[in-house]
Design an enzyme around this catalytic site. Structure first.
Site, PDB file in Angstrom:
ATOM      1  N   LYS A 111       4.733  -5.756 -10.299  1.00  0.00           N
ATOM      2  CA  LYS A 111       4.850  -7.056 -10.160  1.00  0.00           C
ATOM      3  C   LYS A 111       3.676  -7.970 -11.049  1.00  0.00           C
ATOM      4  O   LYS A 111       4.009  -8.935 -11.536  1.00  0.00           O
ATOM      5  CB  LYS A 111       4.206  -7.323  -8.837  1.00  0.00           C
ATOM      6  N   GLU A 159      -2.377   2.209 -13.828  1.00  0.00           N
ATOM      7  CA  GLU A 159      -1.674   3.509 -13.714  1.00  0.00           C
ATOM      8  C   GLU A 159      -0.228   3.038 -14.500  1.00  0.00           C
ATOM      9  O   GLU A 159      -0.066   4.038 -15.414  1.00  0.00           O
ATOM     10  CB  GLU A 159      -1.127   3.937 -12.418  1.00  0.00           C
ATOM     11  N   GLY A 165       4.442  -6.618  -2.919  1.00  0.00           N
ATOM     12  CA  GLY A 165       4.603  -5.440  -3.550  1.00  0.00           C
ATOM     13  C   GLY A 165       5.556  -4.344  -2.719  1.00  0.00           C
ATOM     14  O   GLY A 165       6.637  -3.893  -3.061  1.00  0.00           O
ATOM     15  N   ARG A 166       5.031  -4.244  -1.405  1.00  0.00           N
ATOM     16  CA  ARG A 166       5.665  -3.381  -0.729  1.00  0.00           C
ATOM     17  C   ARG A 166       6.809  -3.589   0.262  1.00  0.00           C
ATOM     18  O   ARG A 166       7.598  -2.978   1.096  1.00  0.00           O
ATOM     19  CB  ARG A 166       4.552  -2.737   0.284  1.00  0.00           C
ATOM     20  N   GLU A 205      -0.945  -0.407   4.575  1.00  0.00           N
ATOM     21  CA  GLU A 205      -1.355  -1.311   3.477  1.00  0.00           C
ATOM     22  C   GLU A 205      -1.227  -2.804   4.466  1.00  0.00           C
ATOM     23  O   GLU A 205      -1.939  -3.685   4.127  1.00  0.00           O
ATOM     24  CB  GLU A 205      -0.665  -1.499   2.275  1.00  0.00           C
ATOM     25  N   HIS A 253       8.311  23.701  11.308  1.00  0.00           N
ATOM     26  CA  HIS A 253       7.732  25.124  10.715  1.00  0.00           C
ATOM     27  C   HIS A 253       6.442  24.926  10.083  1.00  0.00           C
ATOM     28  O   HIS A 253       5.895  25.683   9.450  1.00  0.00           O
ATOM     29  CB  HIS A 253       8.851  25.892   9.839  1.00  0.00           C
ATOM     30  N   LYS A 306     -10.445  -0.013  -7.273  1.00  0.00           N
ATOM     31  CA  LYS A 306      -9.879  -0.433  -8.383  1.00  0.00           C
ATOM     32  C   LYS A 306     -11.247  -0.671  -9.337  1.00  0.00           C
ATOM     33  O   LYS A 306     -11.344  -0.135 -10.502  1.00  0.00           O
ATOM     34  CB  LYS A 306      -8.947  -1.353  -8.160  1.00  0.00           C
TER      35      LYS A 306
HETATM   36  O1  F6P Z   1      -2.252  -0.687  -4.523  1.00  0.00           O
HETATM   37  C1  F6P Z   1      -2.128  -1.987  -4.404  1.00  0.00           C
HETATM   38  C2  F6P Z   1      -0.925  -2.697  -4.966  1.00  0.00           C
HETATM   39  O2  F6P Z   1      -1.136  -4.074  -5.124  1.00  0.00           O
HETATM   40  C3  F6P Z   1       0.098  -2.441  -3.953  1.00  0.00           C
HETATM   41  O3  F6P Z   1       0.303  -3.470  -2.860  1.00  0.00           O
HETATM   42  C4  F6P Z   1       1.377  -2.597  -5.007  1.00  0.00           C
HETATM   43  O4  F6P Z   1       2.566  -2.007  -4.228  1.00  0.00           O
HETATM   44  C5  F6P Z   1       0.900  -1.853  -6.215  1.00  0.00           C
HETATM   45  O5  F6P Z   1      -0.746  -2.212  -6.337  1.00  0.00           O
HETATM   46  C6  F6P Z   1       1.500  -2.088  -7.417  1.00  0.00           C
HETATM   47  O6  F6P Z   1       1.306  -3.241  -7.913  1.00  0.00           O
HETATM   48  P1  F6P Z   1       2.204  -3.978  -9.005  1.00  0.00           P
HETATM   49  O7  F6P Z   1       3.443  -3.862  -8.713  1.00  0.00           O
HETATM   50  O8  F6P Z   1       1.548  -5.031  -9.561  1.00  0.00           O
HETATM   51  O9  F6P Z   1       1.736  -2.874 -10.270  1.00  0.00           O
END
Ligand code: F6P
Length: 526
Positions: A188, A194, A246-247, A332, A363, A491
Site C-alpha cells: 500500500k 521487507e 492494509g488488513r 492489529e 494431535h 520499525k
Molecule cells: O505491519 C504494519 C503494516 O502497516 C500492516 O498494517 C500492513 O498490512 C503491512 O504493514 C504492510 O504494509 P504495506 O502494504 O504498506 O507494505
C-alpha cells in the site's frame, strides 16, 4: 454494563453448559442461519440474561449508528482522519458511495476491470509462476485466499514472498524459470522495508539471469510515484485509496494474485459473497446478525469470563492460513490499550487469536485445550461438503472429528467415568491416580460455523463476517480498529539498528542486553 457481564460470570460459575440443553430448544435459540451458513453458539454459557446484557452493550455503544457511518464513508478512523470503505471494493451492484462529495465507485469498478484484463492476459500467456511480494495485509489475505480456493485454480502457480529473511525469496525463486516468472509488488505504501528489499532482490535475480524486467513487474499500491521510481510504469500500477486499510485490502488490487489463480469470474464471486455479508450486517436485527453475534460471543468470553485467547480451528484444510490471517485482522485491529478518545481502555483489549486446522491440531495442542488450566474458547469452522467427490469418507471423518471436539469440550469426562476406563488395568491407589489423569473437566465453550462448501462466494462471506465481527468488537470496546500505531516503534528501532549490525555504527547507546547480542552477532557473522 461491563459489571453486569462480570456478575453474570459469577452467577453461572457453578453451572455446566451441557445442563442448559435440558431446555430442548437451546440449540435453536442460540444459533442463527443466514446466507446458507449456520452459526451455533449454544455450547457456551450464554443465556437469555447474558444475551440481554450483550445486546444492551451493543446498543449503548451505538453499534448500528457506527456501522451506518462506516458504510456511508464517514471518517470513522479518527486517529488517521480516514474513511473505512473496504466494503466499496465489493459493492459490485450497489449504488454510489461518496468520499468528500465524490462517488468512488467508478474508479473502484474501473480498477477491477483493469485487474481482470491483466489477470486474463497472464492466464492466457506463457507465465508459469507469479510471485506476490508483500507483507502483512499485502500478503496474508491473498495467500490465505489462494490456498483456500485451490480447487478453482486454473492459472499459473502463485507464490508468496513476505519475510525479509533471504531464505524466503531464495527458496521461492529456486523453483522458478526466470523466462516465465512475473512479480507482483504488493505494498500500500510502497515503502515497507521487507517488501522493497525483496522487490529489489527479484529485480537483481532477473538481471543476473539475463532476463529483461520489462513487463515482469506489477505494483499494487496507493503510492503510484513510489512504484514509478522503482521502475514500474503507471499502466502496470493498480491503486487503491487510503480508505482501504492494509488488513482489509484483499478485495481490491491486493487480491490480484488470487484473481490470476482463479480467474476474474471466480474472483467476482468472492466479492459477491463479501457484499452479501455486508447487506446482512446492515439489515439483520442485532440478535440475528452473524457478525454481531460472533462479536458478542467474543466479548462475553474475553470480557465477561476473562478468557485471554480464542482458538480458530477450521476443519477445512484449505483454510490453513485463516488463523494467521485472523491474527492480523483481529490483533492489529483490536490489540490496543487506548480508547478512541485517548483515555486508557477501561477493559481488556481484544484477545489473543491463534489456531491451526483440524484434525492436525488435535494431535498437537488440543491436550491443553481439553485438560490445561486455562480455558480457551474454540471457534470451529467446517463445510458440509468437501470438493473431493471420490473421498467422501475422508470428509465424513473430518466432520465427525469436528463435532466430537465440541462435544468433548462441553461434556468432559468425570472421575467415575475415568475410573471405569481404567478398572481392570489398575487397582487401589494406582487406579485412583491413573483415573485422575484421565479426567476431562469439560464445560469448555465453543462455537461452530458450518457452511455448504468452501467456494469463492462462501469464502467472501466468511472473510467479511470476520471483518465486521472485529469492527463490532472494536466499537463495543471503544477502540479505533483501523489504525496500527503499535507496529511503529519496532520499525524505527530496526532502522536505527541497521548500521549497528552492519558494523558501521556503535551500539554504545544501547542497553546491556542489546549490546551483548550485537557483539555476539558481529563476532559470529563472518
Ligand atoms: O505491519 C504494519 C503494516 O502497516 C500492516 O498494517 C500492513 O498490512 C503491512 O504493514 C504492510 O504494509 P504495506 O502494504 O504498506 O507494505
Amino acid at each position: 454494563m461491563w459489571i453486569d457481564l462480570k456478575n453474570h460470570a459469577t452467577r453461572i460459575a457453578d453451572r455446566r453448559i451441557e445442563d442448559l440443553f435440558a431446555n430442548d430448544s437451546r440449540a435453536q435459540t442460540y444459533s442463527t442461519t443466514a446466507l446458507g451458513m449456520l452459526f451455533d453458539y449454544s455450547k457456551t454459557q450464554i443465556d437469555a440474561e447474558v444475551m440481554d446484557t450483550l445486546i444492551a452493550l451493543a446498543k449503548a455503544s451505538e453499534v448500528e449508528a457506527r456501522r451506518d457511518a462506516m458504510f456511508r464513508g464517514d471518517k470513522i478512523n479518527e486517529t488517521e482522519g480516514r474513511a473505512v470503505l473496504h466494503t466499496a471494493l465489493r459493492n459490485l451492484d450497489g449504488g454510489a458511495i461518496e468520499v468528500e462529495g465524490a462517488d468512488v465507485m467508478p474508479e473502484v469498478l474501473g480498477t477491477l476491470d483493469r485487474m481482470e484484463a491483466l489477470a486474463e492476459e497472464i492466464r492466457a500467456g506463457d507465465i508459469t509462476d507469479v510471485v506476490n511480494i508483500g507483507i502483512g495485509g499485502s500478503d496474508l489475505g491473498p495467500v490465505m485466499g489462494v490456498l483456500a480456493l485451490a480447487p478453482y485454480h486454473d492459472g499459473p502457480r502463485c507464490h508468496f514472498v513476505s519475510n525479509v529473511d533471504g531464505a524466503d525469496i531464495a527458496d521461492t525463486l529456486r523453483g522458478c524459470d526466470p523466462e516465465k516468472t512475473m512479480f507482483i509488488v504488493a505494498s500500500k505504501t510502497f515503502t515497507t522495508i521487507e517488501t522493497m528489499t525483496n522487490a529489489r532482490t527479484a529485480k537483481a535475480w532477473l538481471a543476473d539471469k539475463g532476463v529483461s524486467e520489462e513487463g515482469r513487474f506489477v505494483a499494487l499500491s496507493s503510492n503510484v510515484d513510489g512504484a514509478g521510481a522503482f521502475g514500474i510504469p503507471a499502466e502496470r500500477v493498480f491503486g487503491f485509496e487510503d480508505w482501504v486499510g492494509g488488513r482489509y485490502s484483499m478485495w481490491g488490487p491486493i487480491g490480484l494474485s488470487m484473481m490470476i489463480a482463479i480467474g476474474g469470474a471466480a474472483f467476482r464471486a468472492f466479492l459477491r459473497g463479501g457484499q452479501a455479508m455486508d447487506r446482512h450486517f446492515q439489515a439483520a436485527e442485532l440478535h440475528e446478525n452473524l457478525p454481531v453475534l460472533l462479536a458478542l460471543v467474543g466479548i462475553w468470553h474475553n470480557q465477561g469470563m476473562g478468557y485471554a485467547s480464542r482458538a480458530v480451528l477450521p476443519y477445512d484444510n484449505r483454510l490453513m492460513r485463516l488463523p494467521a490471517y485472523l491474527q492480523q485482522l483481529e490483533m492489529e485491529s483490536n490489540g490496543k490499550g487506548v480508547a478512541m478518545d485517548g483515555s486508557d481502555l477501561a477493559v481488556q483489549s481484544g484477545p489473543i487469536v491463534w489456531g491451526e486446522p483440524g484434525t492436525n491440531g488435535q494431535h498437537a495442542f488440543y491436550q491443553l485445550i481439553h485438560q490445561g488450566t486455562a480455558v480457551v474458547p474454540c471457534e470451529f469452522l467446517v463445510a458440509a461438503q468437501g470438493h473431493e467427490e471420490d473421498l467422501k469418507h475422508h470428509h465424513q471423518l473430518l466432520v465427525a472429528n469436528c463435532f466430537a471436539q465440541s462435544e468433548a469440550l462441553m461434556r468432559g469426562r468425570t472421575l467415575d467415568e475415568a475410573r471405569a476406563k481404567v478398572a481392570g488395568k489398575f487397582e487401589g491407589d494406582e487406579l485412583e491416580r491413573q483415573a485422575r489423569h484421565r479426567v476431562f473437566p469439560g464445560n469448555r465453550p465453543s462455537t461452530t460455523l458450518i457452511y455448504d462448501q468452501l467456494d469463492p462466494e462462501t469464502l467472501g462471506k466468511i472473510i467479511a463476517l470476520y471483518e465486521h465481527r472485529v469492527f463490532v468488537e472494536g466499537v463495543i470496546l471503544g477502540i479505533n480498529s483501523y489504525d496500527q500505531w503499535g507496529v511503529e516503534l519496532g520499525k524505527e528501532l530496526a532502522t536505527a539498528l541497521g548500521p549497528v549490525v552492519s558494523g558501521d555504527a556503535s551500539a554504545a547507546d544501547k542497553d546491556g542486553s542489546t549490546q551483548q547480542l550485537v557483539s555476539f552477532f558481529l563476532r559470529h557473522n563472518a
